[in-house]
Enzyme design. Sequence first.
Site, PDB file in Angstrom:
ATOM      1  N   SER A  12      56.237  25.749 -93.578  1.00  0.00           N
ATOM      2  CA  SER A  12      55.287  26.682 -92.982  1.00  0.00           C
ATOM      3  C   SER A  12      55.232  26.463 -91.476  1.00  0.00           C
ATOM      4  O   SER A  12      56.233  26.654 -90.784  1.00  0.00           O
ATOM      5  CB  SER A  12      53.911  26.506 -93.633  1.00  0.00           C
ATOM      6  N   THR A  13      54.095  26.025 -90.944  1.00  0.00           N
ATOM      7  CA  THR A  13      53.931  25.860 -89.499  1.00  0.00           C
ATOM      8  C   THR A  13      54.972  24.892 -88.945  1.00  0.00           C
ATOM      9  O   THR A  13      55.142  23.787 -89.449  1.00  0.00           O
ATOM     10  CB  THR A  13      52.529  25.305 -89.194  1.00  0.00           C
ATOM     11  N   MET A  63      50.808  23.453 -92.643  1.00  0.00           N
ATOM     12  CA  MET A  63      49.432  23.132 -93.007  1.00  0.00           C
ATOM     13  C   MET A  63      49.170  23.593 -94.434  1.00  0.00           C
ATOM     14  O   MET A  63      49.854  24.455 -94.977  1.00  0.00           O
ATOM     15  CB  MET A  63      48.454  23.778 -92.036  1.00  0.00           C
TER      16      MET A  63
END
Length: 362
Positions: free
Chosen positions: A181-182, A302
């Site tokens: 993800s991030t 996250m």
Amino acid sequence: MTDTRLLVVDDSALMRKLLVEIFSGHGFEVALARSGTEALAMLGTFLPDVVTLDVHMPDMDGLACLDRIMVEHPCPVVMVSALTAEGADETLEALSLGAVDFIAKPSGPISLEIDRIAEALVEKVRMAAGARIPRSRRLTERVRARISRVADQPRARSAGKKQRLAGDPLTGVAAVLVGVSTGGPPALDALLQPLPADFPWPIVIAQHMPASFTGALARRLDRQCALSVREVSAATSLEPGTAYIGRGDADLIMSRRFGDVVALSAPARADLPWHPSADRLVDSACEVIGAEALVGVLMTGMGTDGARAMARMRQQGGHVIAQDAETAVVWGMPGALVAMDGADLVLPLESIAGQLCDWART
């Protein structure tokens, strides 16, 4: 407790007004800059914990300003981007330059749409303020410089009682599943670039991202990697030497069509918070292929997406790698996996490709 110091950089007076109202209401100390030049002048005096940076501004655009920030005053930066093809390319370039994350501009009238995304804005910026910038900045370039030394470095520490020898080849593997993800685009670059064109296993990737961005990400990685990289928008048979990126705003699942295993895009499941969902990808692959024939890699991001499913996959005989805290922009997803004792190995990002090649050796 000291407020998080946020520098909002945007040439739109309305956007500045709306953002300061949102973030001030959530305990941020906010300063405003109307241009990249003004933002650079404020960095040394305001000392922000995090910056939101518009891509399109007169005088100095967001990418040029970001490049200067990363060199002169490294700090977490969240880009404000349009959900367009041009915006996707610019955002991916910003992430490769060191931006932590991006915020999608409202598609309709800003004053009407901003409240709808306010909660997500605050969550992203608060998370970005705690990101590990010194280790993630210029991540791709740093990893490329170190790839030649990967084989000479210790590959892993044990993540649990069932540690497997890092160099033991695996047999019968059908696919590698990746959740990220991030911080994902440069992490994927660092993961995929070292892999050879004849890597024997398909790689199926759930990267949290809007639909207008995942195609651009696949094309960018395809240009940079020896592997073929494709976005999955329809039922696609899996082939060795190919990486498959799930279409954004949907889920990526595995299924069987006429006896063949395929990856396909499915409507996002409402009970899951992140899409494409790594949990759903892994669960579907275990059902269709079997956990013992799968390798999982959970990287920066996250939240906890992928942790539960990969931990269960490992219990059922699969093999799982978690990215370590030192090289993850945000150690949420891999950290949750490690907390569940769900990883065989915890590796720095620059060692994961080498580990996969060791496991794929015949």
